[in-house]
Scaffold this active site. Structure first.
Site, mmCIF file in Angstrom:
data_model
loop_
_atom_site.group_PDB
_atom_site.id
_atom_site.type_symbol
_atom_site.label_atom_id
_atom_site.label_comp_id
_atom_site.label_asym_id
_atom_site.label_seq_id
_atom_site.Cartn_x
_atom_site.Cartn_y
_atom_site.Cartn_z
ATOM 1 C CG ASN A 75 40.069 50.637 31.395
ATOM 2 O OD1 ASN A 75 40.180 50.225 32.546
ATOM 3 N ND2 ASN A 75 40.918 50.315 30.440
ATOM 4 C CE1 TYR B 25 41.495 38.110 41.559
ATOM 5 C CE2 TYR B 25 41.828 36.559 43.360
ATOM 6 C CZ TYR B 25 40.983 37.270 42.528
ATOM 7 O OH TYR B 25 39.623 37.148 42.676
ATOM 8 C CB ALA B 26 47.436 37.124 46.848
HETATM 9 N N1 LIG Z 1 34.108 34.112 40.658
HETATM 10 C C1 LIG Z 1 34.779 33.786 41.763
HETATM 11 O O1 LIG Z 1 34.904 32.611 42.137
HETATM 12 C C2 LIG Z 1 35.410 34.881 42.606
HETATM 13 C C3 LIG Z 1 36.012 34.521 43.817
HETATM 14 C C4 LIG Z 1 36.578 35.531 44.599
HETATM 15 C C5 LIG Z 1 36.544 36.853 44.178
HETATM 16 N N2 LIG Z 1 35.962 37.158 42.989
HETATM 17 C C6 LIG Z 1 35.981 38.563 42.582
HETATM 18 O O2 LIG Z 1 34.654 38.974 42.250
HETATM 19 C C7 LIG Z 1 34.681 39.901 41.171
HETATM 20 C C8 LIG Z 1 33.812 39.403 40.016
HETATM 21 O O3 LIG Z 1 34.260 38.113 39.627
HETATM 22 P P1 LIG Z 1 33.615 37.334 38.368
HETATM 23 O O4 LIG Z 1 33.980 35.905 38.516
HETATM 24 O O5 LIG Z 1 32.192 37.713 38.200
HETATM 25 O O6 LIG Z 1 34.508 37.958 37.177
HETATM 26 P P2 LIG Z 1 34.201 38.034 35.604
HETATM 27 O O7 LIG Z 1 35.525 37.909 34.922
HETATM 28 O O8 LIG Z 1 33.115 37.069 35.227
HETATM 29 O O9 LIG Z 1 33.636 39.517 35.430
HETATM 30 C C9 LIG Z 1 34.445 40.641 35.631
HETATM 31 C C10 LIG Z 1 33.893 41.775 34.822
HETATM 32 O O10 LIG Z 1 34.767 42.906 35.008
HETATM 33 C C11 LIG Z 1 34.932 43.565 33.758
HETATM 34 N N3 LIG Z 1 36.204 44.295 33.726
HETATM 35 C C12 LIG Z 1 37.456 43.777 33.722
HETATM 36 N N4 LIG Z 1 38.365 44.753 33.622
HETATM 37 C C13 LIG Z 1 37.676 45.932 33.565
HETATM 38 C C14 LIG Z 1 38.066 47.286 33.452
HETATM 39 N N5 LIG Z 1 39.364 47.629 33.361
HETATM 40 N N6 LIG Z 1 37.105 48.244 33.424
HETATM 41 C C15 LIG Z 1 35.789 47.895 33.503
HETATM 42 N N7 LIG Z 1 35.369 46.614 33.598
HETATM 43 C C16 LIG Z 1 36.296 45.639 33.636
HETATM 44 C C17 LIG Z 1 34.925 42.414 32.744
HETATM 45 O O11 LIG Z 1 34.638 42.887 31.437
HETATM 46 C C18 LIG Z 1 33.853 41.492 33.315
HETATM 47 O O12 LIG Z 1 32.579 41.791 32.798
HETATM 48 C C19 LIG Z 1 36.156 40.091 40.817
HETATM 49 O O13 LIG Z 1 36.685 41.216 41.483
HETATM 50 C C20 LIG Z 1 36.795 38.817 41.338
HETATM 51 O O14 LIG Z 1 38.174 38.983 41.618
HETATM 52 C C21 LIG Z 1 35.400 36.209 42.202
#
Ligand SMILES: NC(=O)c1ccc[n+]([C@@H]2O[C@H](COP(=O)([O-])OP(=O)(O)OC[C@H]3O[C@@H](n4cnc5c(N)ncnc54)[C@H](O)[C@@H]3O)[C@@H](O)[C@H]2O)c1
Length: 253
Positions: free
Chosen positions: A62, A163-164
């Site tokens: 985590n 988040y922002a």
């Molecule tokens: N998908 C988008 O459109 C988008 C846009 C802008 C930014 N982002 C950023 O990109 C990153 C990835 O996004 P995504 O869409 O692939 O997200 P996702 O939710 O598909 O994957 C996130 C992963 O992080 C893991 N996770 C969450 N909390 C955790 C913790 N405490 N310890 C360890 N692992 C943990 C989850 O289990 C998951 O596998 C994020 O930081 C997100 O904010 C995504």
């Protein structure tokens, strides 16, 4: 950085953008250490990396827990012989209005728990993993690269106070670390993606998805591979540090 045989750690590597970046970097010859909370998903990511002809290990941890993070990074450094890169990608959303009111009466407000849980993963988690990666890079005499995942929401977005704030903080840490760690040969960059096509956007009502697509000058959502391509660029371009790449199809919030 030439990615061949470099050891890259990716948090949140079990799915989504983390997995796409892992497979893309494996294709470029990197070895991957994936951190996440979900073992089954991690195993699938490792299998995809092996299919790509590279090697990977996964670590259940985590990112909000300091001793978990310290032990995991020590284990990764011991297992692989060092750490060359980190993508701070694990992140969560807990959207809600700051204060929700109708006719002058406040019905709901964002709870401290809702605010703090997002800050814990998206900001404190990035701080802890970034710090441990830097410790191992410096002590292992590796000229490493750290990439932090921000978002277009970092400029402020309706329903995303938590988040922002976290995604703006990540960019501030990126610039700070670039300035502090440059003397050790470590570069630090951030990526601010727009809306990327994922299982979540695929499950949206078609009219909602179309609205999002129309907001982007390119007329579509981003693909995970386009974000992975950006991460690869930051690793490989030795003149890049202390900056954030906005990869959002031209959408300004
Ligand atoms: N998908 C988008 O459109 C988008 C846009 C802008 C930014 N982002 C950023 O990109 C990153 C990835 O996004 P995504 O869409 O692939 O997200 P996702 O939710 O598909 O994957 C996130 C992963 O992080 C893991 N996770 C969450 N909390 C955790 C913790 N405490 N310890 C360890 N692992 C943990 C989850 O289990 C998951 O596998 C994020 O930081 C997100 O904010 C995504």
């Amino acid at each position: 950085m030439n990615l061949t045989d470099k050891v890259i750690v990716i948090t949140g590597g079990g799915q989504g953008l983390g997995r796409a970046m892992a497979v893309n970097l494996a294709n470029a010859g990197a070895k991957l250490a994936l951190i996440d909370l979900n073992e089954e998903q991690l195993q699938q990511s490792v299998a995809l990396i092996e299919e790509a002809g590279s090697s990977a290990r996964y670590y259940l941890a985590n990112v909000t827990n300091e001793s978990d993070v310290e032990q995991t990074f020590s284990k990764i450094a011991a297992d692989f012989g060092g750490i060359d890169g980190l993508i701070n990608n694990a992140g969560i959303l807990r959207d809600g209005m700051f204060v929700k009111a109708k006719d002058g009466v406040v019905g709901k407000k964002m709870s401290l728990e809702q605010f703090q849980s997002v800050i814990d993963v998206n900001l404190t988690g990035v701080f802890l993993c970034g710090r441990e990666a830097a410790v191992h890079m410096i002590e292992g005499n590796r000229k490493g690269v750290i990439i932090n995942m921000s978002s277009i929401a970092r400029g402020g977005n309706m329903g995303q106070t938590n988040y922002a704030a976290s995604k703006a903080g990540v960019v501030a840490m990126t610039v700070t670390w670039a300035r502090e760690l440059g003397r050790h040969g470590i570069r630090v960059g951030a990526i601010a993606p727009g809306v990327i096509r994922t299982a979540m956007t695929d499950a949206m009502k078609p009219e909602m998805r179309e609205r999002l697509e129309k907001m982007k000058p390119v007329g579509r959502l981003g693909e995970a591979d386009e974000i992975a391509h950006t991460a690869k660029y930051i690793f490989e371009n030795e003149f890049f540090t202390g900056r954030v790449v906005e990869i959002d199809g031209g959408l300004c919030m």
